[in-house]
Design an enzyme around this catalytic site. Structure first.
Site, PDB file in Angstrom:
ATOM      1  N   CYS A  63       0.739  -1.163  -0.023  1.00  0.00           N
ATOM      2  CA  CYS A  63      -0.054   0.078   0.094  1.00  0.00           C
ATOM      3  C   CYS A  63       0.963   1.185   0.046  1.00  0.00           C
ATOM      4  O   CYS A  63       0.192   2.381  -0.280  1.00  0.00           O
ATOM      5  CB  CYS A  63      -0.889   0.085   1.050  1.00  0.00           C
ATOM      6  N   HIS A 100      -2.708  11.438  15.697  1.00  0.00           N
ATOM      7  CA  HIS A 100      -2.897  10.407  14.586  1.00  0.00           C
ATOM      8  C   HIS A 100      -1.890   9.543  13.948  1.00  0.00           C
ATOM      9  O   HIS A 100      -0.769  10.237  14.016  1.00  0.00           O
ATOM     10  CB  HIS A 100      -3.445  11.264  13.544  1.00  0.00           C
ATOM     11  N   HIS A 103      -4.715   4.221   9.952  1.00  0.00           N
ATOM     12  CA  HIS A 103      -5.874   3.566  10.275  1.00  0.00           C
ATOM     13  C   HIS A 103      -5.836   2.060  10.415  1.00  0.00           C
ATOM     14  O   HIS A 103      -4.539   1.522   9.983  1.00  0.00           O
ATOM     15  CB  HIS A 103      -6.745   3.711   9.180  1.00  0.00           C
ATOM     16  N   ASP A 107      -7.988  -6.439   6.329  1.00  0.00           N
ATOM     17  CA  ASP A 107      -7.377  -7.173   5.167  1.00  0.00           C
ATOM     18  C   ASP A 107      -5.820  -7.456   5.413  1.00  0.00           C
ATOM     19  O   ASP A 107      -5.156  -7.556   4.291  1.00  0.00           O
ATOM     20  CB  ASP A 107      -7.486  -6.251   4.207  1.00  0.00           C
ATOM     21  N   ARG A 115      -4.366  -5.055   9.278  1.00  0.00           N
ATOM     22  CA  ARG A 115      -3.305  -4.227   8.711  1.00  0.00           C
ATOM     23  C   ARG A 115      -3.391  -2.775   9.358  1.00  0.00           C
ATOM     24  O   ARG A 115      -4.101  -2.040   9.124  1.00  0.00           O
ATOM     25  CB  ARG A 115      -3.630  -3.999   7.298  1.00  0.00           C
ATOM     26  N   CYS A 117      -2.071   0.390   9.206  1.00  0.00           N
ATOM     27  CA  CYS A 117      -1.688   1.109   8.159  1.00  0.00           C
ATOM     28  C   CYS A 117      -1.008   2.537   8.711  1.00  0.00           C
ATOM     29  O   CYS A 117      -2.143   3.591   8.874  1.00  0.00           O
ATOM     30  CB  CYS A 117      -2.471   1.391   7.087  1.00  0.00           C
TER      31      CYS A 117
END
Length: 149
Positions: A63, A100, A103, A107, A115, A117
């Site tokens: 990704c 932050h 996310h 998957d 995951r 990310c």
């Protein structure tokens, strides 16, 4: 971490780090520090320095962002519903500095199927070789084999 400590920690950080950690921006995929980083060590909160993820749990999700199967400790992160950009996602934030991180998606790969990310700008890498010297010796056992434990 108090708000005053957080303000002090933010001083001198790049505008990118501030936008991502404080205003939920996202860095470009494949154009960030850790998306293809493979060295052994831990990833800590860029503001508080608290451990968040281990290279042992990092994988290439394709990704363009660093992806992990789980945090080092469940208590290291908190989750919030994110309904921005006409999507429903689960935001991952640092428990320690309330920043932050990215996310979490369902998957991922085993053992969790998740995951995480994560934006590289939200984390800092501590190489295994420097962990003890920088005060992270308690996490060195993450890198021991079963025979060494």
């Amino acid at each position: 971490m108090t708000e005053q400590e957080k303000r002090e920690a933010l001083k001198g950080l790049s505008e990118t780090v501030i936008q991502i950690t404080q205003f939920k921006a996202t860095e470009r995929p494949f154009h960030n520090a850790y998306w293809d980083h493979e060295e052994e060590g831990i990833y800590v909160d860029v503001i508080s320095g608290k451990p968040l993820f281990s290279s042992k749990d990092k994988f290439d999700a394709g990704c363009g962002w660093p992806s992990f199967t789980k945090p080092i400790e469940d208590e290291a992160v908190i989750y919030e519903l994110d309904e921005s950009h006409f999507m429903k996602r689960v935001e991952v934030k640092s428990q320690f500095a309330d920043i932050h991180l990215g996310h979490v998606f369902d998957d991922g790969i085993e053992p969790t199927g998740l995951r995480y990310c994560i934006n590289s700008a939200s984390i800092k890498f501590i190489p295994k070789s420097q962990m003890a010297a920088l005060g992270y010796e308690a996490y060195l056992d993450l890198f021991q084999t079963e025979d060494e434990k």
